[in-house]
Each structure stands twice: as structure tokens, then as C-alpha cells.
Design a protein around this motif. Structure first.
Motif, PDB file in Angstrom:
ATOM      1  N   GLU A  90     -11.990  -5.421  11.599  1.00  0.00           N
ATOM      2  CA  GLU A  90     -10.796  -5.534  10.765  1.00  0.00           C
ATOM      3  C   GLU A  90      -9.523  -5.345  11.575  1.00  0.00           C
ATOM      4  O   GLU A  90      -9.485  -4.530  12.511  1.00  0.00           O
ATOM      5  CB  GLU A  90     -10.831  -4.504   9.631  1.00  0.00           C
ATOM      6  CG  GLU A  90     -12.040  -4.667   8.720  1.00  0.00           C
ATOM      7  CD  GLU A  90     -12.056  -3.692   7.564  1.00  0.00           C
ATOM      8  OE1 GLU A  90     -12.762  -3.966   6.571  1.00  0.00           O
ATOM      9  OE2 GLU A  90     -11.380  -2.644   7.653  1.00  0.00           O
ATOM     10  N   LYS A  95      -2.960   0.311  -3.948  1.00  0.00           N
ATOM     11  CA  LYS A  95      -2.840  -0.989  -3.293  1.00  0.00           C
ATOM     12  C   LYS A  95      -2.706  -2.065  -4.363  1.00  0.00           C
ATOM     13  O   LYS A  95      -3.498  -2.090  -5.309  1.00  0.00           O
ATOM     14  CB  LYS A  95      -4.079  -1.250  -2.421  1.00  0.00           C
ATOM     15  CG  LYS A  95      -4.408  -0.083  -1.484  1.00  0.00           C
ATOM     16  CD  LYS A  95      -5.736  -0.250  -0.801  1.00  0.00           C
ATOM     17  CE  LYS A  95      -6.108   1.000   0.009  1.00  0.00           C
ATOM     18  NZ  LYS A  95      -7.379   0.865   0.733  1.00  0.00           N
ATOM     19  N   SER A 115     -10.637  -9.397   7.751  1.00  0.00           N
ATOM     20  CA  SER A 115     -11.944  -8.795   8.015  1.00  0.00           C
ATOM     21  C   SER A 115     -12.958  -9.872   8.364  1.00  0.00           C
ATOM     22  O   SER A 115     -12.960 -10.951   7.764  1.00  0.00           O
ATOM     23  CB  SER A 115     -12.439  -8.029   6.778  1.00  0.00           C
ATOM     24  OG  SER A 115     -11.485  -7.083   6.353  1.00  0.00           O
ATOM     25  N   GLN A 174       1.072  -5.069   3.679  1.00  0.00           N
ATOM     26  CA  GLN A 174      -0.011  -4.869   4.628  1.00  0.00           C
ATOM     27  C   GLN A 174      -0.924  -6.090   4.586  1.00  0.00           C
ATOM     28  O   GLN A 174      -1.426  -6.455   3.520  1.00  0.00           O
ATOM     29  CB  GLN A 174      -0.819  -3.619   4.264  1.00  0.00           C
ATOM     30  CG  GLN A 174      -0.095  -2.306   4.470  1.00  0.00           C
ATOM     31  CD  GLN A 174      -0.277  -1.757   5.866  1.00  0.00           C
ATOM     32  OE1 GLN A 174      -0.883  -2.386   6.734  1.00  0.00           O
ATOM     33  NE2 GLN A 174       0.250  -0.570   6.097  1.00  0.00           N
ATOM     34  N   LYS A 175      -1.123  -6.693   5.743  1.00  0.00           N
ATOM     35  CA  LYS A 175      -2.037  -7.816   5.840  1.00  0.00           C
ATOM     36  C   LYS A 175      -3.329  -7.321   6.483  1.00  0.00           C
ATOM     37  O   LYS A 175      -3.308  -6.743   7.573  1.00  0.00           O
ATOM     38  CB  LYS A 175      -1.421  -8.930   6.689  1.00  0.00           C
ATOM     39  CG  LYS A 175      -2.322 -10.135   6.918  1.00  0.00           C
ATOM     40  CD  LYS A 175      -1.613 -11.161   7.797  1.00  0.00           C
ATOM     41  CE  LYS A 175      -2.466 -12.365   8.079  1.00  0.00           C
ATOM     42  NZ  LYS A 175      -1.764 -13.349   8.957  1.00  0.00           N
ATOM     43  N   LYS A 176      -4.452  -7.541   5.796  1.00  0.00           N
ATOM     44  CA  LYS A 176      -5.737  -7.120   6.348  1.00  0.00           C
ATOM     45  C   LYS A 176      -6.679  -8.309   6.447  1.00  0.00           C
ATOM     46  O   LYS A 176      -6.893  -9.025   5.466  1.00  0.00           O
ATOM     47  CB  LYS A 176      -6.387  -6.031   5.484  1.00  0.00           C
ATOM     48  CG  LYS A 176      -7.674  -5.482   6.121  1.00  0.00           C
ATOM     49  CD  LYS A 176      -8.278  -4.349   5.325  1.00  0.00           C
ATOM     50  CE  LYS A 176      -9.129  -4.851   4.181  1.00  0.00           C
ATOM     51  NZ  LYS A 176      -9.925  -3.772   3.543  1.00  0.00           N
ATOM     52  N   LYS A 230      -5.469  -4.631  10.604  1.00  0.00           N
ATOM     53  CA  LYS A 230      -4.439  -4.394   9.601  1.00  0.00           C
ATOM     54  C   LYS A 230      -3.080  -4.530  10.280  1.00  0.00           C
ATOM     55  O   LYS A 230      -2.844  -3.921  11.327  1.00  0.00           O
ATOM     56  CB  LYS A 230      -4.582  -3.015   8.969  1.00  0.00           C
ATOM     57  CG  LYS A 230      -5.838  -2.856   8.119  1.00  0.00           C
ATOM     58  CD  LYS A 230      -5.812  -1.554   7.323  1.00  0.00           C
ATOM     59  CE  LYS A 230      -4.788  -1.591   6.209  1.00  0.00           C
ATOM     60  NZ  LYS A 230      -4.858  -0.382   5.341  1.00  0.00           N
ATOM     61  N   ARG A 286       0.111  -3.025  14.197  1.00  0.00           N
ATOM     62  CA  ARG A 286      -1.268  -3.375  13.851  1.00  0.00           C
ATOM     63  C   ARG A 286      -2.207  -2.217  14.144  1.00  0.00           C
ATOM     64  O   ARG A 286      -1.883  -1.292  14.901  1.00  0.00           O
ATOM     65  CB  ARG A 286      -1.720  -4.607  14.625  1.00  0.00           C
ATOM     66  CG  ARG A 286      -1.913  -4.355  16.105  1.00  0.00           C
ATOM     67  CD  ARG A 286      -2.532  -5.548  16.812  1.00  0.00           C
ATOM     68  NE  ARG A 286      -1.723  -6.742  16.694  1.00  0.00           N
ATOM     69  CZ  ARG A 286      -0.696  -7.035  17.499  1.00  0.00           C
ATOM     70  NH1 ARG A 286      -0.333  -6.182  18.450  1.00  0.00           N
ATOM     71  NH2 ARG A 286      -0.009  -8.142  17.346  1.00  0.00           N
ATOM     72  N   GLU A 346       0.842  -1.186   0.000  1.00  0.00           N
ATOM     73  CA  GLU A 346       0.000   0.000   0.000  1.00  0.00           C
ATOM     74  C   GLU A 346       0.881   1.242   0.000  1.00  0.00           C
ATOM     75  O   GLU A 346       1.769   1.379   0.841  1.00  0.00           O
ATOM     76  CB  GLU A 346      -0.930   0.019   1.216  1.00  0.00           C
ATOM     77  CG  GLU A 346      -1.954  -1.109   1.235  1.00  0.00           C
ATOM     78  CD  GLU A 346      -2.958  -0.966   2.367  1.00  0.00           C
ATOM     79  OE1 GLU A 346      -2.919   0.073   3.074  1.00  0.00           O
ATOM     80  OE2 GLU A 346      -3.780  -1.879   2.551  1.00  0.00           O
ATOM     81  N   LYS A 404       1.112  -4.372   9.604  1.00  0.00           N
ATOM     82  CA  LYS A 404       2.240  -4.005   8.760  1.00  0.00           C
ATOM     83  C   LYS A 404       3.329  -5.054   8.935  1.00  0.00           C
ATOM     84  O   LYS A 404       3.807  -5.298  10.045  1.00  0.00           O
ATOM     85  CB  LYS A 404       2.753  -2.630   9.183  1.00  0.00           C
ATOM     86  CG  LYS A 404       3.999  -2.165   8.455  1.00  0.00           C
ATOM     87  CD  LYS A 404       3.716  -1.776   7.022  1.00  0.00           C
ATOM     88  CE  LYS A 404       4.927  -1.125   6.397  1.00  0.00           C
ATOM     89  NZ  LYS A 404       4.754  -0.810   4.970  1.00  0.00           N
TER      90      LYS A 404
END
Length: 231
Positions: free
Chosen positions: A83, A193, A96, A92-94, A85, A66, A8, A87
Motif C-alpha cells: 500500500e 474516513k 493497494s 488521502q489517496k490510498k 498512502k 507519502r 481522514e 497526502k
């Protein structure tokens, strides 16, 4: 539970640059089907520890960090997205998870036990983390988003403007919150992204804006507004 891992990049651009980019991307990319021609509102409630560890780790540039938030798109929604997120180096790991409106309200009140009623391990992970580190609701950020999508490399370009924040009321579903502006109304945050690499024609369009990369997040912008207001 939905999970994405991607790079991102964020940039601060002018309203004029947004209008030019919006015109270009509308011709070469697909508009987000949920947003229509004008885009859509986004409202997020962010949590943080009693010591605001997530906030200060972001400011300090900690490599692995996070953010935890609840996100809705309309105060009348019957659900919210929980969610996290994270780093991890340049990625970036997201993750949900869709939860009910009732459970989202419980989270905004600092009651996290409802997460144990979900079978997804992500819910239990959030419960353990938020209880152990004494997470509490901190701020609500609201803005208007225009988004474009390219299927190649899972590319997503977003433009966020009218970014506002409040810490006076943390009722995520309240229809009329009193927000303070976070940015000048003529500034827009552009986020790029993607997985792997950017396609050349998209990279060229981004470079036309000739803006340096933005390190601050909307969460930090909103928190800074409250934390340093009286400094």
C-alpha cells in the motif's frame, strides 16, 4: 490495484468513549464483515528512505507526502497488501496491490525486483521509488481494530487500540514478535474516513467524544518510540 481518495480525521479518545461509541455505531452502521463482533488484528511493516524522509516530512507537516507499507491480518496469510498512502491537501489517496507471501518476504529483505513481475503499473511505480530513494524496512506496527461502514459517501469509522511497535525484528510473518506498547492501554485512536461530507448523525456521534484532532500517525508513534528512546 485498488484506489480510494477520501478525507481522514483522527482523534485520540478514552476507552470509555470507545465503548460508548461502539455501542452507538453498532446500532446505526454496518460492522466490517471481515471483523466480526470483536474486530480484527492489523499488522503493518513500514518502509522509509535511509534519511527517514517520510517520517520527518510527516512531523514537519509537509503538504504532499507519502507512506509505503506492507499489511497483513494474520501471520499465516498467504498474501500481503502493498500500500501507498499519499497526502494531497485535505485528501488521502490510498492505492493497494495484493502480492504473494513470497514476494512480501522479499520486500521485507530489501529485494524489490519481484515487483517487476506484476503487470499493474502501481507495482513498477513502487519498485522505482523504493530503489531510487533507497527505501528500507523500518518498523512493524500492530493493533486491534473495530470498524463500521456506511455506504453513503463511503464512510468508514475505525477504532484502533492495543497499538504496539517493534524495530528489533522486521519479519512481518513471524508469529511471535516482541512488541512495545505505543499508547496507554486506556487510549484509543478513532479514525473517520469519508468522501464529500459526513452525515449529520455520524458527525454528532463523533463530536460527543469532544477530543481535538490527532495529527500524528501510528507510523510516527512507532518510529518515535525507537528513535527517541534514548534521548
Amino acid at each position: 490495484m485498488r484506489e480510494v481518495m477520501r478525507q481522514e480525521k483522527k482523534y485520540m479518545i478514552t476507552l470509555e468513549e470507545f465503548l460508548q461509541s461502539d455501542h452507538y455505531f453498532s446500532q446505526v452502521l454496518h460492522a466490517d464483515p471481515h471483523g466480526g463482533a470483536r474486530g480484527y488484528p492489523v499488522r503493518s511493516l513500514y518502509f522509509d528512505s535511509l534519511e527517514d524522509n517520510d517520517f520527518f516530512e510527516k512531523l514537519s507537516g509537509v503538504e504532499n507526502r507519502r507512506k509505503i507499507r506492507l499489511r497483513i491480518y494474520d501471520p499465516n496469510d498467504s498474501f500481503a497488501m502493498l500500500e501507498m498512502k499519499q497526502k494531497q491537501g485535505k485528501y488521502q489517496k490510498k492505492r493497494s496491490l495484493r502480492i504473494s507471501r513470497e514476494d512480501a518476504v522479499s520486500l521485507t529483505q530489501g529485494r524489490y525486483g519481484c515487483l517487476l513481475g506484476y503487470t499493474d503499473p502501481f507495482a513498477a511505480e513502487c519498485y522505482g521509488l523504493m530503489e531510487m530513494r533507497c527505501y528500507r524496512p523500518r518498523t512493524i506496527i500492530q493493533y486491534f481494530r473495530k470498524a463500521f461502514i456506511a455506504k453513503e459517501n463511503n464512510i468508514r469509522i475505525t477504532f484502533d487500540h492495543k497499538i504496539e511497535a517493534t524495530e528489533s525484528c522486521l519479519d512481518l510473518f513471524h508469529p511471535h514478535l516482541n512488541f512495545d506498547p505505543v499508547l496507554d492501554p486506556f487510549q484509543v485512536v478513532m479514525e473517520v474516513k469519508y468522501n464529500g461530507f459526513l452525515l449529520s448523525y455520524i458527525k454528532e456521534a463523533v463530536n460527543r467524544c469532544s477530543r481535538s484532532e490527532l495529527s500524528s500517525s501510528k507510523y510516527c508513534m512507532g518510529r518515535s518510540l525507537g528513535l527517541y528512546r534514548d534521548c
